[in-house]
Motif scaffolding. Structure first.
Motif, PDB file in Angstrom:
ATOM      1  N   LEU A 182     -21.795 -48.832 -50.718  1.00  0.00           N
ATOM      2  CA  LEU A 182     -22.796 -48.938 -51.766  1.00  0.00           C
ATOM      3  C   LEU A 182     -22.129 -48.672 -53.109  1.00  0.00           C
ATOM      4  O   LEU A 182     -21.500 -47.631 -53.315  1.00  0.00           O
ATOM      5  N   LEU A 183     -22.264 -49.643 -53.999  1.00  0.00           N
ATOM      6  CA  LEU A 183     -21.634 -49.572 -55.318  1.00  0.00           C
ATOM      7  C   LEU A 183     -22.692 -49.249 -56.362  1.00  0.00           C
ATOM      8  O   LEU A 183     -23.720 -49.917 -56.439  1.00  0.00           O
ATOM      9  N   ASP A 184     -22.432 -48.218 -57.175  1.00  0.00           N
ATOM     10  CA  ASP A 184     -23.362 -47.795 -58.215  1.00  0.00           C
ATOM     11  C   ASP A 184     -23.081 -48.591 -59.495  1.00  0.00           C
ATOM     12  O   ASP A 184     -22.108 -48.335 -60.197  1.00  0.00           O
ATOM     13  N   LEU A 185     -23.960 -49.543 -59.786  1.00  0.00           N
ATOM     14  CA  LEU A 185     -23.741 -50.431 -60.925  1.00  0.00           C
ATOM     15  C   LEU A 185     -24.199 -49.829 -62.255  1.00  0.00           C
ATOM     16  O   LEU A 185     -24.066 -50.489 -63.291  1.00  0.00           O
ATOM     17  N   SER A 186     -24.706 -48.601 -62.218  1.00  0.00           N
ATOM     18  CA  SER A 186     -25.057 -47.959 -63.484  1.00  0.00           C
ATOM     19  C   SER A 186     -23.802 -47.474 -64.218  1.00  0.00           C
ATOM     20  O   SER A 186     -23.862 -47.147 -65.413  1.00  0.00           O
ATOM     21  N   ARG A 201     -29.281 -51.692 -59.934  1.00  0.00           N
ATOM     22  CA  ARG A 201     -28.611 -50.393 -59.862  1.00  0.00           C
ATOM     23  C   ARG A 201     -27.568 -50.341 -58.744  1.00  0.00           C
ATOM     24  O   ARG A 201     -26.511 -49.721 -58.898  1.00  0.00           O
ATOM     25  N   TRP A 202     -27.877 -50.963 -57.595  1.00  0.00           N
ATOM     26  CA  TRP A 202     -27.027 -50.794 -56.413  1.00  0.00           C
ATOM     27  C   TRP A 202     -26.590 -52.134 -55.842  1.00  0.00           C
ATOM     28  O   TRP A 202     -27.373 -53.085 -55.797  1.00  0.00           O
ATOM     29  N   GLU A 238     -19.293 -46.056 -52.391  1.00  0.00           N
ATOM     30  CA  GLU A 238     -19.519 -45.015 -51.385  1.00  0.00           C
ATOM     31  C   GLU A 238     -19.676 -45.633 -50.001  1.00  0.00           C
ATOM     32  O   GLU A 238     -20.580 -46.437 -49.766  1.00  0.00           O
ATOM     33  N   LEU A 239     -18.799 -45.264 -49.097  1.00  0.00           N
ATOM     34  CA  LEU A 239     -18.904 -45.712 -47.708  1.00  0.00           C
ATOM     35  C   LEU A 239     -19.988 -44.896 -47.015  1.00  0.00           C
ATOM     36  O   LEU A 239     -20.010 -43.671 -47.106  1.00  0.00           O
TER      37      LEU A 239
END
Length: 332
Positions: free
Chosen positions: A162-166, A298-299, A323-324
């Motif tokens: 999961l990638l935090d695009l913020s 966001r994600w 985040e894995l």
């Protein structure tokens, strides 16, 4: 949470299925518009719980989607898309994949009661056979509820990133694996032209190559007709983002991303020989990240990692950063 409040002035719509500890379960009483609005209010959603994913099952599998809502004093606590296959008039095979999804107001006690309520409604004593992949991580406190309900894990947990695009573009690049980041820098010097389409010819081109690759390598990945059905069922055409990389007039690589609420899922990618040489998929994924950021997403879920069956693809995704996570598993 405006959409939640709107439901408080009248009784919940749909068929009443049961109640437990102050919670009520209703099914098939919401519209696609309401479902999409709720998905938009949930912080992190899964593609498997979208209305369009359920509709894609119709016609290609015996399962039909059932849209269920758990209410507490007429306010929605959770939503859940259930896939059901009726065999005759007696037996029901049921799948819940990455659900239910909870609203931010749901407490741990609400979640516990929701799991218990769902379990009571889909019991083998009623000739209902449930295969349930809940949307919580391995090691979560919620896993204890499943153990107390004597649910048995039959499949290990799904893993993804999961990638935090913020985060800023600079920060996202810093968090990439150095090799991945260098490949991206190289691809940015290769005069590749990136084109974004919302279905149509760009999606058809990508899915044709995906299907050929899937069959040739016997990959355990969604078939192209099913992926197309998801896209066609989406109310907003721009929720299907098909990116293509061109060298001159020739398309050399492509990726497909589905947007659902505050989350997007990296769903399909294809790289030709020239695309691999120029690290085209690195550039495509980076363009997808920037496009999603510009839309306020966001994600980004990178669509699963499996080091055993697809080690190369998994290494590529792990190199992006993020985040894995691993879900608790599938239970019966």
């Amino acid at each position: 949470m405006r959409n939640q409040s709107m439901n408080a002035s009248h009784n919940p719509p749909g068929t009443f299925e049961g109640s437990l500890e102050g919670l009520d379960l209703y099914s098939n009483g919401v519209t696609v518009r309401q479902w999409d609005a709720w998905i938009n209010t949930i912080s992190i959603s899964s593609i498997e719980q979208t209305w369009s994913y359920g509709e894609a099952f119709v016609g290609v599998t015996p399962y039909i989607p059932i849209h269920s809502v758990v209410y507490k004093k007429k306010f929605p606590v959770a939503i859940m898309q259930v896939m059901e296959w009726k065999i005759g008039n007696l037996i029901r095979l049921v799948k819940i994949v990455r659900g239910p999804l909870f609203f931010e107001t749901a407490s741990l006690a609400d979640k516990t009661s929701t799991y218990k309520l769902i379990h009571s409604q889909y019991s083998w004593r009623n000739f209902v056979f449930l295969l349930w992949t809940p949307e919580f991580h391995a090691g979560s406190r919620e896993l204890g509820v499943f153990k107390r309900l004597k649910l048995k894990k039959v499949v290990t947990g799904y893993s993804s990133i999961l990638l935090d695009l913020s985060k800023s573009e600079d920060q996202l690049r810093k968090e990439m694996n150095s090799k991945w980041r260098n490949q991206l820098k190289k691809s940015e010097t290769n005069s590749l032209r990136i084109q974004l389409g919302y279905g149509g010819a760009s999606l058809e081109w990508l899915l044709t190559r995906h299907e050929g690759n899937r069959r040739r390598k016997r990959l355990r990945m969604p078939a192209s007709p099913f992926i197309l059905a998801i896209s066609l069922a989406m109310r907003n055409q721009q929720s299907t983002l098909a990116f293509s990389a061109y060298k001159g007039s020739e398309a050399v690589a492509g990726v497909l991303v589905f947007k659902h609420g505050n989350t997007a899922t990296y769903y399909v990618a294809w790289n030709g020989p020239d695309g691999r040489k120029m690290n085209a998929n690195n550039l495509l994924l980076w363009h997808a990240i920037k496009e999603l950021k510009s839309r306020g997403v966001r994600w980004l879920d990178l669509g699963g990692v499996d080091g055993a069956s697809m080690p190369g693809v998994s290494r590529f995704k792990l190199g992006v950063g993020g985040e894995l996570f691993t879900l608790a598993g599938t239970f019966i």
